[in-house]
Design an enzyme around this catalytic site. Structure first.
Site, PDB file in Angstrom:
ATOM      1  CG  HIS A  32     -62.488  -2.290  18.602  1.00 17.36           C
ATOM      2  ND1 HIS A  32     -61.673  -1.645  19.501  1.00 17.36           N
ATOM      3  CD2 HIS A  32     -61.793  -3.344  18.159  1.00 17.36           C
ATOM      4  CE1 HIS A  32     -60.554  -2.321  19.616  1.00 17.36           C
ATOM      5  NE2 HIS A  32     -60.596  -3.357  18.822  1.00 17.36           N
ATOM      6  CD  GLU A  81     -51.431  -5.809  20.719  1.00 11.81           C
ATOM      7  OE1 GLU A  81     -52.191  -5.189  19.965  1.00 11.81           O
ATOM      8  OE2 GLU A  81     -51.819  -6.740  21.454  1.00 11.81           O
ATOM      9  CG  ASP A  85     -53.240  -1.658  20.756  1.00 11.42           C
ATOM     10  OD1 ASP A  85     -53.754  -0.594  21.157  1.00 11.42           O
ATOM     11  OD2 ASP A  85     -53.818  -2.747  20.796  1.00 11.42           O
ATOM     12  CB  CYS A  88     -53.396  -9.194  12.695  1.00  9.41           C
ATOM     13  SG  CYS A  88     -52.823  -9.018  14.382  1.00  9.41           S
TER      14      CYS A  88
HETATM   15  C1  PEP Z   1     -53.698  -4.108  16.867  1.00  5.28           C
HETATM   16  O1  PEP Z   1     -53.524  -3.533  17.939  1.00  5.28           O
HETATM   17  O2  PEP Z   1     -53.112  -3.787  15.814  1.00  5.28           O
HETATM   18  C2  PEP Z   1     -54.660  -5.216  16.777  1.00  5.28           C
HETATM   19  C3  PEP Z   1     -54.777  -5.917  15.675  1.00  5.28           C
HETATM   20  O3  PEP Z   1     -55.457  -5.468  17.867  1.00  5.28           O
HETATM   21  P1  PEP Z   1     -56.761  -4.607  18.230  1.00  5.28           P
HETATM   22  O4  PEP Z   1     -57.044  -3.692  17.094  1.00  5.28           O
HETATM   23  O5  PEP Z   1     -57.849  -5.569  18.490  1.00  5.28           O
HETATM   24  O6  PEP Z   1     -56.316  -3.902  19.474  1.00  5.28           O
HETATM   25 MG    MG Z   2     -54.220  -4.406  19.767  1.00  2.00          MG
END
Ligand code: PEP
Ligand code: MG
Length: 569
Positions: free
Chosen positions: A186, A428, A452, A499
């Protein structure tokens, strides 16, 4: 030194090693109350001086408005009720000053957080900040004031929390290096949103890099140069200039359509963590928001945000987007996203554990509050709901029932919402990709979360810097899962997007478009570059690309092939 290329761009500045202190207060009873009272007085005086200084610097460097925060902080510090409550605990419990401060502050925060008022909520954040500073001063912990940094600086830390990054808006901060994490952790995602160069996962960086030394980082390659030679400096400064020119040239595409040569329109959207980020999406000409990571509204606080607070946040984002789509993902807590008050027991494998929709389906109170807030916001724009971590058909059915229940509550209360709101899922978890055709019978749309999905398909933790080779979306196993999901959506006539970080990868965009992906959602800073690539592509020629790539055997072969393809564009 080398790390993971986490956020593109060249950063030049002096190293600042940040060992973020974790303040742990344990009660001390063998103390003299007079001495503790003096400690409190001294710490208050020191805190006051620092806040005054911060106010002056902010006034000079940033602006009057920004300086007001520190003025407000000084007022909090002088609050007689807070101070007398600390004094009272000191006297009654015959304990140390740090414990009394911590206890009194927690009690205040708890009271304030129970009040449903946006203004008071903001004051809670301020109180938390001031008490953190006061405690640090009391315990002799050195705090880094990001907003006080006045020369070009590269921050070096073990990792940075989302709350740290607020101070990273200081223009003297030219980038950061962390010891742990990966391109999809993150802190990397936040750096990309801010357009700040970052290199992640440089082992022992805080020990190996010397404080104050000249550093250059290349967030596009993951390279870190200490005391660079004049030659190297020249080379990278030129690269930096080129990047600035390229960014300037891309601005002409802000109002252009995201359309291929043969007239196929796609959506190039942004990922956001708070309503303010929606402004960046609009500034970069985004076609909407493909992922609002709502869990960021739940982090760094003591209790969950109320329905009204959430409603205000979603509504604000929807209004900023002026009718462009806003996909709000329901709470995705767990994994590396800590929400302490949910009291999730510590787990051996948090990413494989109690996360996201698994928590929400268990916590009806939490889920209903959020769903009502999103539904109410849908009256003010083009809002969609998306569930994270769906692994089974039953989970999707239950989550949709929860939406139905929230709608019925609102109906009884005469609260307006969009009855036809679209409800989709993130793909995911490998099981979701495997049954994408089954899920497509219930989901209005799907968005592939490659961050993920990649870690689960490859069994390679996204936070582990040693597993970069495996935690790589170019592996044929991951690409097959993606392709299968896209095909399942197409067959069912459902919209399919992505995403995860792969959606903004310039090498993968042609392949994903060839597979039939319709929406690409990414860090706002990548939108224009991605649009430029889309506008140079002709989908009629991409079938061959997909067939060729899907016949290759390794991630390296696939990457090399896509590099050649991209050079020829
Ligand atoms: C993902 O897992 O690709 C996603 C967009 O969610 P996050 O990165 O918030 O886990
Ligand atoms: Mg994710």
């Amino acid at each position: 030194m080398n790390g993971i290329a986490a956020s593109d761009g060249i950063g030049i500045g002096k190293a600042r090693i940040v060992n973020k202190p974790i303040i742990e207060v344990t009660k001390q009873n063998k103390v003299q109350t007079d001495v503790e009272r003096q400690k409190l007085t001294d710490a208050v005086a020191m805190t006051e001086k620092q806040l005054k200084n911060l106010e002056d610097v902010a006034k000079r460097q940033i602006g009057e408005d920004e300086a007001k925060v520190f003025e407000a902080h000084q007022m909090i510090l002088q609050d007689p009720e807070w101070m007398s409550s600390i004094e009272q605990i000191l006297k009654e419990e015959k304990c140390d000053a740090a414990y009394a401060t911590d206890k009194a502050t927690r009690a205040f925060i708890q009271i304030f957080e129970g009040i449903d008022d946006a203004y008071i909520k903001e004051r809670v954040a301020d109180l938390r900040d001031v008490s953190h500073r006061l405690l640090s001063n009391m315990l002799g912990i050195d705090l880094v004031d990001y907003s006080l940094i006045q020369e070009d600086t590269i921050l070096v830390g073990r990792d940075f929390e989302p709350s740290d990054t607020v101070g990273f808006t200081n223009p003297f901060i030219k980038g950061f290096i962390t010891e742990i994490g990966s391109a999809s952790s993150h802190s990397a995602i936040i750096a990309k949103t801010m357009g700040l160069p970052a290199v992640i996962g440089v082992p022992e960086a805080t020990k190996k890099i010397e404080e104050g030394i000249q550093l250059i980082i290349d967030g596009g390659t993951g390279e870190v140069f200490e005391s660079p030679s004049t030659d190297m400096m020249q080379k990278l400064t030129t690269k930096l200039e080129q990047q600035k020119e390229e960014a300037e040239a891309l601005k002409k595409l802000i109002t252009a359509e995201s359309m291929t040569i043969d007239g196929i329109a796609v959506e190039i959207s942004g990922n956001i963590a708070n309503p303010k980020d929606a402004v960046h999406v609009m500034e970069n000409g985004g076609d909407g928001v493909g992922l609002f990571r709502s869990e960021f509204l739940f982090m760094d606080r003591e209790t969950a945000p109320t329905e009204n607070e959430q409603f205000e946040a979603y509504k604000r984002a929807a209004e900023i987007l002026k009718g462009k789509p806003l996909i709000v993902r329901t709470l995705d807590a767990g994994g590396d996203k800590h929400v302490p008050y949910l009291n999730i027991a510590s787990e051996m494998n948090p990413f494989l554990g109690y996360r996201a929709i698994r928590i929400c389906l268990d916590r009806d109170d939490l889920f209903q509050t959020q769903l009502r807030a999103i539904l109410r916001a849908s009256h003010y724009g083009f809002v969609k709901i998306m569930f994270p971590m769906i692994a089974t058909y039953d989970e999707l059915r239950s989550a949709k029932e929860a939406v139905q229940k929230a709608k019925e509550t609102l109906k009884k209360l005469n609260q307006p919402y969009d009855e036809a709101i679209q409800v989709g899922i993130m793909v995911e978890v490998p099981s979701a990709a495997a049954i994408a055709d089954i899920l497509a019978t219930e989901a209005d749309f799907m968005s592939i979360g490659t961050n993920d999905l990649t870690q689960y398909v490859m069994a390679a933790d996204r936070m582990n810097e040693l597993l970069g080779n495996l935690n790589n979306t170019f592996h044929p196993a991951v690409l097959r899962m993606i392709y299968q999901t896209i095909k399942a959506c197409k067959n069912a006539g459902k919209m399919v997007g992505m995403c995860g970080e792969a959606a903004g990868d310039k090498l993968l965009i042609p392949l994903l478009l060839g597979m039939g992906l319709e929406e690409f959602s990414m860090s706002p800073t990548k939108i224009l570059k991605s649009r430029e690539i889309i506008r140079r592509l002709d989908t009629r020629a991409l079938g061959t690309l997909v067939d060729t790539v899907m016949a290759l055997k390794t991630a390296d072969e696939i990457k090399a092939y896509l590099e050649t393809f991209s050079r020829r564009l």
